[in-house]
Design an enzyme around this catalytic site. Structure first.
Site, PDB file in Angstrom:
ATOM      1  N   ASP A 191       0.860  -1.180   0.000  1.00 46.37           N
ATOM      2  CA  ASP A 191       0.000   0.000   0.000  1.00 46.37           C
ATOM      3  C   ASP A 191       0.896   1.230   0.000  1.00 46.37           C
ATOM      4  O   ASP A 191       1.761   1.374   0.877  1.00 46.37           O
ATOM      5  CB  ASP A 191      -0.899   0.025   1.235  1.00 46.37           C
ATOM      6  CG  ASP A 191      -1.873  -1.143   1.279  1.00 46.37           C
ATOM      7  OD1 ASP A 191      -2.004  -1.852   0.256  1.00 46.37           O
ATOM      8  OD2 ASP A 191      -2.496  -1.344   2.328  1.00 46.37           O
TER       9      ASP A 191
ATOM     10  N   ASP B 235     -15.537  -2.895   0.187  1.00 43.16           N
ATOM     11  CA  ASP B 235     -14.990  -2.562   1.498  1.00 43.16           C
ATOM     12  C   ASP B 235     -16.161  -2.310   2.430  1.00 43.16           C
ATOM     13  O   ASP B 235     -16.997  -1.436   2.157  1.00 43.16           O
ATOM     14  CB  ASP B 235     -14.113  -1.321   1.412  1.00 43.16           C
ATOM     15  CG  ASP B 235     -13.025  -1.442   0.350  1.00 43.16           C
ATOM     16  OD1 ASP B 235     -12.638  -2.587   0.043  1.00 43.16           O
ATOM     17  OD2 ASP B 235     -12.585  -0.411  -0.168  1.00 43.16           O
TER      18      ASP B 235
END
Length: 242
Positions: free
Chosen positions: A13, A133
């Site tokens: 990330d 998500d």
């Protein structure tokens, strides 16, 4: 990669040109782990069969600020790569797929323009993962900051029908907290669709990896636990090969 066997994907990330891990997706909670290309090549050297790359600046701001790092990782590695964060159009997705990315991850774009999934899948049959998500049982977008009112299971079924090659499910409620996974939401998704479900969020031990495999997930994205040395990538891979 078609996820024929359970796959552990190290997370890379990226924020401001660095590898970071966030707690519950909140900016300001990040821990920093160095250069993205170094991290990616280290994971491949450690035995990674696939990498999970996310441009967090893209997810939060909509502009892919870490695009150069993604390009450099593609040049430096020879494993399967999936990329998300800031992919807001079919053109963005196509450019990445043409460049050699195996799968693009669509989140906000898929929610706002569902037909984009079918448009891309028509040209790249295995090229689209839809990122669902969930926070408090609701699909969230815009870097996990905005609710949609959508139920994850209903959303997964819709995107499977539109041609998604898989679902990337992130349990935001446990993401980055190092407190373990919740398997019920994963199992609900697995039972609702016929495409692979890749789980992310909460992995703290190899037992969590085993639990996700037992829940039917096709793979797990692992970040903080690997970077903090809770276990090695080899440990995680061995746990699901037993």
């Amino acid at each position: 990669m078609t996820f024929e066997s359970f796959t552990v994907l190290p997370a890379v990330d990226m924020q401001d040109g660095q590898v970071v891990q966030l707690v519950q997706g909140e900016r300001g909670t990040e821990r920093t782990y160095g250069d993205p290309v170094d991290a990616a090549t280290d994971w491949v050297a450690a035995g990674a069969e696939a990498l999970h790359l996310v441009d967090l600046d893209g997810a939060f701001e909509g502009a892919r600020a870490n695009a150069t790092a993604v390009e450099d990782i593609l040049d430096a590695t020879d494993v399967s790569v999936q990329v998300g964060g800031g992919i807001r159009s079919a053109e963005d997705a196509t450019a990445l797929l043409d460049r050699g990315v195996d799968r693009v991850i669509l989140g906000t774009a898929a929610i706002e323009t569902p037909d984009i999934v079918g448009e891309i899948a028509a040209a790249y049959s295995d090229g689209v993962l839809v990122s669902l998500d969930a926070k408090d049982g609701e699909v969230v977008v815009e870097g996990w900051t905005e609710g949609t009112g959508m139920d994850p299971v209903a959303a997964a079924q819709r995107y499977a029908d539109l041609g998604a090659a898989g679902i990337l499910f992130t349990d935001v409620d446990v993401e980055g907290k190092q407190e373990g996974v919740r398997t019920d939401p994963v199992r609900d998704l697995v039972d609702s669709v016929d495409i692979p479900v890749i789980a992310s969020g909460g992995v703290a031990t190899v037992d969590d990896v085993r639990a996700l495999e037992a829940a039917g997930a096709a793979g797990a994205v692992v970040g903080t636990a690997l970077y903090e040395g809770n276990f090695t990538l080899a440990d995680a891979q061995a746990a699901v090969e037993d």
